[in-house]
Design a protein around this motif. Structure first.
Motif, PDB file in Angstrom:
ATOM      1  N   ASP A  30     -57.174 -21.890 -91.696  1.00  0.00           N
ATOM      2  CA  ASP A  30     -56.124 -20.914 -92.216  1.00  0.00           C
ATOM      3  C   ASP A  30     -56.309 -19.321 -92.244  1.00  0.00           C
ATOM      4  OD1 ASP A  30     -56.291 -21.371 -96.137  1.00  0.00           O
ATOM      5  OD2 ASP A  30     -57.688 -20.705 -94.620  1.00  0.00           O
ATOM      6  N   ASN A  54     -50.777 -17.030 -91.153  1.00  0.00           N
ATOM      7  CA  ASN A  54     -50.090 -17.466 -92.120  1.00  0.00           C
ATOM      8  C   ASN A  54     -48.820 -18.396 -91.828  1.00  0.00           C
ATOM      9  OD1 ASN A  54     -48.505 -15.553 -91.181  1.00  0.00           O
ATOM     10  ND2 ASN A  54     -48.939 -14.074 -93.050  1.00  0.00           N
ATOM     11  N   ARG A  56     -46.225 -17.135 -90.211  1.00  0.00           N
ATOM     12  CA  ARG A  56     -44.986 -16.497 -90.134  1.00  0.00           C
ATOM     13  C   ARG A  56     -44.693 -16.226 -88.904  1.00  0.00           C
ATOM     14  NH1 ARG A  56     -46.118 -12.381 -95.458  1.00  0.00           N
ATOM     15  NH2 ARG A  56     -46.173 -14.024 -97.009  1.00  0.00           N
ATOM     16  N   ASN A  74     -51.367 -25.992 -92.147  1.00  0.00           N
ATOM     17  CA  ASN A  74     -52.677 -25.279 -92.530  1.00  0.00           C
ATOM     18  C   ASN A  74     -53.245 -26.544 -93.373  1.00  0.00           C
ATOM     19  OD1 ASN A  74     -52.574 -23.139 -90.932  1.00  0.00           O
ATOM     20  ND2 ASN A  74     -52.060 -21.758 -92.510  1.00  0.00           N
TER      21      ASN A  74
END
Length: 123
Positions: A30, A54, A56, A74
């Motif tokens: 992650d 992350n 995003r 993750n």
């Protein structure tokens, strides 16, 4: 030791779909940006898609925009490449890659590479 293991490749007809998976182990998954690259016989390596650590942010190369989608889980240390409306020119060995730092469609961002999975699009 860091490992990246791809799976999900195979033979598919034009217009078909495949989902590639890449499982990472031996590192903090992650924390790493992840990407997919591909290389066809006789051609240079080509970036396909990348995703931030992350989840995003993503970026996808123009030849596959609107057809390929990158995602990651993750919790499962896995990155995916959903490939729809496949074309013969998508035939290649697909590699996943991991790197600390920025995500992007540049190979030097990534320090670790899997062994690849073959995708063949043919009728």
């Amino acid at each position: 030791q860091l490992h990246l293991i791809e799976s999900g490749g195979g033979l598919v007809q034009p217009g078909g779909s495949l989902r590639l998976s890449c499982v990472g182990s031996g590192f903090g998954f992650d924390q790493y940006s992840m990407a997919w690259f591909r290389q066809a016989p006789g051609k240079e390596q080509e970036a396909v898609s990348a995703i931030s650590s992350n989840e995003r942010y993503t970026t996808t190369a123009e030849p596959v925009q609107g057809r390929f989608t990158i995602s990651r889980d993750n919790a499962e240390n896995t990155v995916y490449l959903q490939m729809d409306n496949l074309r013969p020119e998508d035939t290649a060995t697909y590699y996943c890659a991991a790197g600390l730092g920025s995500y992007g469609l540049i190979a030097r961002y990534y320090d670790h590479w899997g062994q690849g999975t073959q995708v063949t699009v043919s009728s």
